[in-house]
Design a protein around this motif. Structure first.
Motif, PDB file in Angstrom:
ATOM      1  N   LEU A   9       0.856  -1.185   0.000  1.00 36.23           N
ATOM      2  CA  LEU A   9       0.000   0.000   0.000  1.00 36.23           C
ATOM      3  C   LEU A   9       0.893   1.236   0.000  1.00 36.23           C
ATOM      4  O   LEU A   9       1.871   1.317   0.753  1.00 36.23           O
ATOM      5  CB  LEU A   9      -0.911  -0.010   1.219  1.00 36.23           C
ATOM      6  CG  LEU A   9      -1.933   1.119   1.351  1.00 36.23           C
ATOM      7  CD1 LEU A   9      -3.210   0.599   1.978  1.00 36.23           C
ATOM      8  CD2 LEU A   9      -1.351   2.263   2.202  1.00 36.23           C
ATOM      9  N   GLY A  65      -7.094   3.182  -5.360  1.00 37.37           N
ATOM     10  CA  GLY A  65      -7.772   1.905  -5.528  1.00 37.37           C
ATOM     11  C   GLY A  65      -6.794   0.746  -5.640  1.00 37.37           C
ATOM     12  O   GLY A  65      -5.574   0.918  -5.599  1.00 37.37           O
ATOM     13  N   VAL A  66      -7.367  -0.454  -5.780  1.00 34.83           N
ATOM     14  CA  VAL A  66      -6.552  -1.669  -5.890  1.00 34.83           C
ATOM     15  C   VAL A  66      -6.112  -1.863  -7.337  1.00 34.83           C
ATOM     16  O   VAL A  66      -6.922  -1.745  -8.260  1.00 34.83           O
ATOM     17  CB  VAL A  66      -7.344  -2.893  -5.409  1.00 34.83           C
ATOM     18  CG1 VAL A  66      -6.522  -4.164  -5.597  1.00 34.83           C
ATOM     19  CG2 VAL A  66      -7.744  -2.732  -3.952  1.00 34.83           C
ATOM     20  N   GLN A  67      -4.827  -2.169  -7.523  1.00 37.23           N
ATOM     21  CA  GLN A  67      -4.273  -2.412  -8.855  1.00 37.23           C
ATOM     22  C   GLN A  67      -3.664  -3.813  -8.902  1.00 37.23           C
ATOM     23  O   GLN A  67      -3.103  -4.289  -7.917  1.00 37.23           O
ATOM     24  CB  GLN A  67      -3.212  -1.352  -9.179  1.00 37.23           C
ATOM     25  CG  GLN A  67      -3.781   0.070  -9.128  1.00 37.23           C
ATOM     26  CD  GLN A  67      -2.727   1.138  -9.326  1.00 37.23           C
ATOM     27  OE1 GLN A  67      -1.693   0.912  -9.947  1.00 37.23           O
ATOM     28  NE2 GLN A  67      -2.998   2.334  -8.788  1.00 37.23           N
ATOM     29  N   THR A  68      -3.815  -4.451 -10.054  1.00 38.30           N
ATOM     30  CA  THR A  68      -3.338  -5.827 -10.213  1.00 38.30           C
ATOM     31  C   THR A  68      -2.190  -5.893 -11.208  1.00 38.30           C
ATOM     32  O   THR A  68      -2.295  -5.357 -12.321  1.00 38.30           O
ATOM     33  CB  THR A  68      -4.468  -6.749 -10.701  1.00 38.30           C
ATOM     34  OG1 THR A  68      -5.554  -6.700  -9.772  1.00 38.30           O
ATOM     35  CG2 THR A  68      -3.982  -8.189 -10.826  1.00 38.30           C
ATOM     36  N   LEU A 116      -1.334  -7.871  -5.903  1.00 39.55           N
ATOM     37  CA  LEU A 116      -2.234  -6.742  -5.640  1.00 39.55           C
ATOM     38  C   LEU A 116      -1.467  -5.620  -4.948  1.00 39.55           C
ATOM     39  O   LEU A 116      -0.617  -5.866  -4.075  1.00 39.55           O
ATOM     40  CB  LEU A 116      -3.417  -7.174  -4.760  1.00 39.55           C
ATOM     41  CG  LEU A 116      -4.326  -8.265  -5.344  1.00 39.55           C
ATOM     42  CD1 LEU A 116      -5.431  -8.583  -4.349  1.00 39.55           C
ATOM     43  CD2 LEU A 116      -4.905  -7.833  -6.677  1.00 39.55           C
ATOM     44  N   THR A 160      -2.309  -1.438  -3.492  1.00 47.21           N
ATOM     45  CA  THR A 160      -3.362  -0.441  -3.255  1.00 47.21           C
ATOM     46  C   THR A 160      -2.780   0.953  -3.216  1.00 47.21           C
ATOM     47  O   THR A 160      -1.834   1.239  -2.492  1.00 47.21           O
ATOM     48  CB  THR A 160      -4.080  -0.737  -1.929  1.00 47.21           C
ATOM     49  OG1 THR A 160      -4.605  -2.060  -1.954  1.00 47.21           O
ATOM     50  CG2 THR A 160      -5.220   0.256  -1.698  1.00 47.21           C
ATOM     51  N   ARG A 193      -3.467   4.565  -2.059  1.00 45.42           N
ATOM     52  CA  ARG A 193      -4.389   5.238  -1.118  1.00 45.42           C
ATOM     53  C   ARG A 193      -3.659   6.377  -0.392  1.00 45.42           C
ATOM     54  O   ARG A 193      -2.503   6.224   0.006  1.00 45.42           O
ATOM     55  CB  ARG A 193      -4.901   4.239  -0.084  1.00 45.42           C
ATOM     56  CG  ARG A 193      -6.011   4.808   0.799  1.00 45.42           C
ATOM     57  CD  ARG A 193      -6.647   3.743   1.638  1.00 45.42           C
ATOM     58  NE  ARG A 193      -5.679   3.190   2.613  1.00 45.42           N
ATOM     59  CZ  ARG A 193      -5.933   2.117   3.366  1.00 45.42           C
ATOM     60  NH1 ARG A 193      -7.090   1.463   3.228  1.00 45.42           N
ATOM     61  NH2 ARG A 193      -5.041   1.681   4.218  1.00 45.42           N
TER      62      ARG A 193
END
Length: 227
Positions: free
Chosen positions: A143, A205-208, A223, A225, A227
């Motif tokens: 994160l 947001g969440v990114q892959t 994953l 994130t 933020r």
């Protein structure tokens, strides 16, 4: 008479003593002492396959003369199986075919013959099989603020079906967001690992991020994130 008898006994004792000393000298009976590698060392092959050329050795006695009719044994330190060798021929020579085991690396094949003091050593390089699995090692679940570089790289490993690390497999990295991967394609190193760094997109947001290699159906996904 006593003097003559005593002298005769002394002479007999001396002769017996001389014979006794000569019997303790070097043996003239041929004995297998050395295995000499003639050919077959330095080959390379894939796990589980037969080496292209046979392994040929020669057995010598203590006088460096060839010995016929001697049985030999071929044993690899990381596995592998030799065909059943015939006893050495009139030139002291025998040979086998050798099928590599399932462990990649340098296989040192030791050749022995009876009670030899100098064994033969044959080196063979065992290559891993094709890529079968890709595994996530590090970097997942990070994160960070949008638009920043993640603190840790994404790291994966690639192995064959027997768990051997594979070097030189090209890993392709992609993202479902507009973040930046650096690099987008990396080859695995000597430990079978590859990695890349990732800069998050400017959107929260969440990114892959996906790691893909050809021939393996299941990809690895990380994953991250913003933020």
């Amino acid at each position: 008479m006593n003097r003559i008898t005593f002298a005769s006994a002394a002479l007999v004792a001396a002769l017996v003593s001389g014979c006794s000393k000569s019997s303790t000298g070097p043996s003239t009976t041929p004995t297998a002492t050395t295995v000499q590698v003639i050919s077959g060392s330095g080959q390379t092959g894939l796990i589980g396959t037969e080496l292209p050329a046979p392994l040929v050795v020669k057995v010598l006695d203590q006088f460096d003369a060839p010995m016929a009719g001697i049985g030999t044994f071929f044993n690899g330190n990381i596995g592998g199986t030799a065909s059943t060798p015939l006893p050495t021929d009139a030139n002291g020579v025998t040979q086998v075919t050798f099928t590599l085991g399932t462990k990649a690396g340098l296989d040192t094949i030791t050749v022995t013959a009876g009670g030899v003091t100098n064994t033969g050593k044959i080196a063979a390089t065992v290559l891993p099989g094709p890529a079968a699995t890709i595994k996530k090692l590090a970097g997942d679940g990070q994160l960070a603020p949008p638009g920043t570089v993640l603190s840790f790289p994404f790291v994966i490993s690639v192995k064959d079906s027997y768990g051997n690390n594979i070097q030189g497999v090209v890993v392709t990295w992609t993202s479902d967001a507009s973040g930046v991967l650096n690099p987008t394609s990396t080859p695995t190193d000597t430990t079978g690992q590859a990695q890349t760094t990732y800069t998050l997109s400017s959107s929260a947001g969440v990114q892959t991020v996906t790691a893909h290699i050809g021939g393996v159906v299941v990809d690895v996904r990380f994953l991250a994130t913003a933020r």
